[in-house]
Structures are given as C-alpha cells and as structure tokens.
Design a protein around this motif. Structure first.
Motif, PDB file in Angstrom:
ATOM      1  N   ALA A  46       0.681  -1.314   0.051  1.00  0.00           N
ATOM      2  CA  ALA A  46      -0.084  -0.038  -0.135  1.00  0.00           C
ATOM      3  C   ALA A  46       0.904   1.379  -0.011  1.00  0.00           C
ATOM      4  CB  ALA A  46      -0.908  -0.090   1.274  1.00  0.00           C
ATOM      5  N   LYS A  47       0.721   1.986  -1.086  1.00  0.00           N
ATOM      6  CA  LYS A  47       1.723   3.165  -1.265  1.00  0.00           C
ATOM      7  C   LYS A  47       1.290   4.520  -0.041  1.00  0.00           C
ATOM      8  CE  LYS A  47       2.646   2.585  -5.898  1.00  0.00           C
ATOM      9  NZ  LYS A  47       2.164   3.052  -7.420  1.00  0.00           N
ATOM     10  N   PHE A  48       1.885   4.685   0.677  1.00  0.00           N
ATOM     11  CA  PHE A  48       1.705   6.012   1.203  1.00  0.00           C
ATOM     12  C   PHE A  48       2.761   7.181   1.558  1.00  0.00           C
ATOM     13  CE2 PHE A  48       4.409   3.390   4.447  1.00  0.00           C
ATOM     14  CZ  PHE A  48       4.574   4.358   5.210  1.00  0.00           C
ATOM     15  N   TYR A  49       2.463   8.190   2.080  1.00  0.00           N
ATOM     16  CA  TYR A  49       3.443   9.191   2.168  1.00  0.00           C
ATOM     17  C   TYR A  49       3.496   9.798   3.507  1.00  0.00           C
ATOM     18  CZ  TYR A  49       3.727   9.530  -2.874  1.00  0.00           C
ATOM     19  OH  TYR A  49       3.631   9.202  -4.187  1.00  0.00           O
ATOM     20  N   ALA A  50       4.185  10.651   3.947  1.00  0.00           N
ATOM     21  CA  ALA A  50       4.063  11.268   5.469  1.00  0.00           C
ATOM     22  C   ALA A  50       4.487  12.611   5.334  1.00  0.00           C
ATOM     23  CB  ALA A  50       5.361  10.451   6.269  1.00  0.00           C
ATOM     24  N   VAL A  51       3.687  13.466   6.161  1.00  0.00           N
ATOM     25  CA  VAL A  51       4.180  14.909   6.389  1.00  0.00           C
ATOM     26  C   VAL A  51       4.696  14.918   7.840  1.00  0.00           C
ATOM     27  CG1 VAL A  51       3.149  17.028   6.286  1.00  0.00           C
ATOM     28  CG2 VAL A  51       2.284  15.722   4.814  1.00  0.00           C
ATOM     29  N   ASP A  52       5.758  15.061   7.990  1.00  0.00           N
ATOM     30  CA  ASP A  52       6.393  14.930   9.197  1.00  0.00           C
ATOM     31  C   ASP A  52       7.009  16.443   9.648  1.00  0.00           C
ATOM     32  OD1 ASP A  52       7.792  14.709  11.443  1.00  0.00           O
ATOM     33  OD2 ASP A  52       8.916  12.912  10.874  1.00  0.00           O
ATOM     34  N   TYR A  53       6.152  17.272  10.552  1.00  0.00           N
ATOM     35  CA  TYR A  53       6.463  18.392  11.077  1.00  0.00           C
ATOM     36  C   TYR A  53       7.547  18.580  12.007  1.00  0.00           C
ATOM     37  CZ  TYR A  53       2.657  20.234   8.309  1.00  0.00           C
ATOM     38  OH  TYR A  53       1.548  20.387   7.415  1.00  0.00           O
ATOM     39  N   ASP A  54       7.825  16.906  12.655  1.00  0.00           N
ATOM     40  CA  ASP A  54       8.513  17.038  13.817  1.00  0.00           C
ATOM     41  C   ASP A  54      10.029  16.768  13.362  1.00  0.00           C
ATOM     42  OD1 ASP A  54       9.068  16.892  16.834  1.00  0.00           O
ATOM     43  OD2 ASP A  54       9.165  14.979  16.464  1.00  0.00           O
ATOM     44  N   MET A  55      10.238  15.969  12.450  1.00  0.00           N
ATOM     45  CA  MET A  55      11.437  15.466  11.762  1.00  0.00           C
ATOM     46  C   MET A  55      12.290  14.952  12.989  1.00  0.00           C
ATOM     47  SD  MET A  55      11.019  15.173   8.796  1.00  0.00           S
ATOM     48  CE  MET A  55      12.668  14.713   8.326  1.00  0.00           C
ATOM     49  N   SER A  56      12.046  14.380  13.934  1.00  0.00           N
ATOM     50  CA  SER A  56      12.687  13.792  15.065  1.00  0.00           C
ATOM     51  C   SER A  56      13.060  12.379  14.881  1.00  0.00           C
ATOM     52  CB  SER A  56      11.957  13.982  16.469  1.00  0.00           C
ATOM     53  OG  SER A  56      10.712  13.279  16.347  1.00  0.00           O
ATOM     54  N   PHE A  57      13.951  11.891  15.705  1.00  0.00           N
ATOM     55  CA  PHE A  57      14.227  10.487  15.687  1.00  0.00           C
ATOM     56  C   PHE A  57      12.900   9.592  15.809  1.00  0.00           C
ATOM     57  CE2 PHE A  57      15.066   6.469  18.091  1.00  0.00           C
ATOM     58  CZ  PHE A  57      15.919   5.845  17.121  1.00  0.00           C
ATOM     59  N   GLN A  58      12.109   9.863  16.734  1.00  0.00           N
ATOM     60  CA  GLN A  58      10.987   8.966  16.919  1.00  0.00           C
ATOM     61  C   GLN A  58      10.024   9.022  15.813  1.00  0.00           C
ATOM     62  OE1 GLN A  58      12.315  11.384  18.978  1.00  0.00           O
ATOM     63  NE2 GLN A  58      12.820  10.466  20.995  1.00  0.00           N
TER      64      GLN A  58
END
Length: 364
Positions: A46-58
């Motif tokens: 299943a293709k998916f994307y991410a919008v990561d406003y945190d960009m942390s290790f976690q």
C-alpha cells in the motif's frame, strides 16, 4: 440398455458443442485459478506518504516500522496541501501527518497522529487504517514514559485450517461453488431447449421414447459433466495448481456436490419450462443465480448482512453446500459433520424438483 444409450447420446451432444465445451472447461480451470489469484483480501504494498512536521528520531522511527510487503513508503511531503493533491490523483492509499510536537508529546505520554485515507478504494483504505493503527499502538506502548508504563498484554492467535491466512484457499473454493451453481442452472435447461429449437420434441412425442426418460437422461448426463469438472477442479486446479490443502474425502465432496446438483436442478427445469430459446435461458439463469450467491455468504459475511437478509440465507441452498464443502475440503471432516447440510439440501431440493418437473412436462 436403451436408457444408457440416451445418456451416451446426451454426453456426445455436449462434447460436439465446441463453444459450450470450451466454456465449461474454462469455468472449471482458468476461471477458478484467476479468481483465486486475482483477489487478495490482505494489505499488500500500500503506497503511502508522510508529512512530518517534527522530523525527530521518534517520528522517523515510526514511519520506518511501516515496511513491505504490507506498506510501500514513497517519501515525505512538505505540507498537508500536497497530501490532498496526492490522494486526489490516486498516488497513494494514505498519508500520515505527524505534528511538530510529536517527540515531546510522546515523552509526556501524549500520542497524536492523523491519517488521511483515499476513500475511493474503501476496502484498501480500511485495511490500511487497521494495519497502521496496530503499529502505532505498539509503538506508543513501547515508548511510554517509565512512570506511565502500562502492563502490556500480548495476544497470540492460532489459526487453524488455513495457517498462513491465504485468501486463495477461500476464494478458489468459493469460485468453484459459484461455477457449479451457474452450470447446474444452465446446462440441463440448455440441453432441453436445444431439443425444442431443433424440433425434436414433436418427433419424441410420436416415438416409443417417453419425454420423462429423455429429461432424466439429460439430467444424468449433465450431472456427470459437472461431477467430472468438479473432480478435475479440486484435484488439478485447487490441489496442484493453487496448493490448496485438500484434507477431506474427495468421494464425500462429490456426494455433497451430487446432492447440491439435485437441489438446484429443479430451478433449471423451471427455467426450461419458461424459456423459449437459449437467450432466455441465460437471462433467467442470472436472475436465479444472483440471489443464491448473495444470500449464501460467499460474497458477504453472514454477520455483515441486515437481519432480514440473515434470515433469508437459510433459503439459499448454496449456504449449506458452502458450509459442508469448506468443512470437507479444508477441515477434513467426515459425513456425520455434514449430514445436516445434506439433509437440508435434500428437503429444499425435493419440492423444487417436483415443481420444476411439473411445469416442464406441462409445457412440453
């Protein structure tokens, strides 16, 4: 002896009808194989994307847990507006939106994530949400602050009869049962209508041969064709081609199939009594086929149906054939476990057969 020659004549007629012969062979082989492999009820790539406003290790670690073969991560997006654009253009099934304070909130025991789903394919979206939610819950419990640690409950499922949860095992058998239903409705009716189209009924009426004997010979011949096709489908297509485990007795399965043929053949006689040509036979066969399939539980689980349709499933002979067929093929159960289903098919089939025969003899 004369009666055996009648059965032989009907079988030869069937074999000489090249179009019908190819159609039946395809249904018992290619159709079942394609149906079993062409549909997968589990989540795959299943293709998916991410919008990561945190960009942390976690946050990156969480995304990395959504791996193949279930997920296919295609990359990060800059903002949520792009998420809408990608879903509208069907470039992915879902988009994860990770807030800016994700890592700090996780340290406090707070876990906030949004999942945007492409609802155009509702079933895939539902599966994506379920799989992703399980991963997120596990990640949250693993990273809870020490003072907020909760007792984690581990569940272990033991799957019987289809240990790898392969959908082809279910879909292959389900398609076989649907094929048998279609052919039981079409073959006897088409064989009888052929005699009417060729003008043989009038010749039979003035001959020593009775119409009842002719009809019985046709029913027996078409039953032989369906039983032979079922035998090949189970042993060659399902067992060898699809590696479906056949745990039960083939003889018992063929006995079940014979009972189901008798149950449904009354509808075929009724179709023959109404129809004037092959086009009407095919149209009426579909008219009877769809309710039988819908109410059997092969397409929609019994529990998912409205209450009134749940009660109506007991009027579908295919329901009993499905239950007994799965029990014999996949579970390896014996006669005593399917005796009730055989009995129900007989009680349903007897009045249908009597009614179909009555109207057919009246029409001929």
């Amino acid at each position: 002896m004369r009666f055996l020659f009648l059965i032989k004549k009907e079988l030869l007629h069937f074999l000489r009808n090249k179009g019908l012969l190819v159609f039946v062979i395809y249904l018992f082989t290619g159709d079942i194989y394609i149906a079993a492999n062409g549909i997968d009820l589990s989540l795959k790539n299943a293709k998916f994307y991410a919008v990561d406003y945190d960009m942390s290790f976690q946050s990156r670690e969480l995304v990395s847990k959504m791996i193949k073969p279930w997920f296919d991560f295609k990359g990060y997006l800059i903002n949520e507006k792009l998420a809408d654009d990608f879903l509208i253009s069907d470039k992915g099934v879902g988009v994860l939106v990770i807030p800016q304070d994700f890592s700090s909130g996780l340290k406090r025991g707070v876990f906030n994530i949004a999942i945007y789903l492409n609802g155009a394919d509702a079933s895939t979206g539902y599966l994506f949400a379920g799989y992703a939610s399980d991963i997120m819950v596990d990640y949250y419990l693993e990273n809870l602050p020490r003072k907020k640690k909760l007792a984690k409950v581990f569940t272990e499922s033991r799957i019987l009869y289809n240990e790898n949860t392969l959908t082809k095992n279910f879909l292959g058998l389900s398609e076989l049962f649907s094929v048998i239903t279609l052919l039981v409705l079409i073959l006897p009716a088409s064989s009888i209508i052929r005699e009417k189209d060729e003008g043989n009924i009038e010749m039979i009426l003035i001959s020593p041969l009775s119409l009842k004997r002719l009809v019985v010979a046709k029913l027996i011949a078409m039953s032989i064709v369906i039983l032979l096709g079922s035998f090949i489908a189970v042993n060659v297509v399902l067992k060898m081609g699809l590696s479906v485990p056949v745990r039960g007795s083939i003889g018992l399965f063929l006995l079940l199939t014979l009972g189901y043929i008798f149950t449904t053949m009354g509808l075929s006689l009724l179709i023959a009594s109404i129809s004037e040509n092959m086009l009407q036979v095919s149209q009426l066969a579909i008219l009877f086929l769809l309710p039988i399939l819908f109410l059997s539980g092969s397409w929609t689980p019994y529990e998912s149906m409205p209450l009134i349709f749940q009660k109506m499933t007991y009027l579908s002979p295919l329901k009993y054939y499905l239950d007994a067929g799965y029990a014999v093929i996949l579970k390896g159960l014996g006669f005593k476990f399917v005796a009730f289903d055989i009995l129900m098919m007989f009680f349903m089939g007897l009045p249908l057969f009597v009614i179909g025969t009555y109207f057919l003899m009246k029409k001929l």
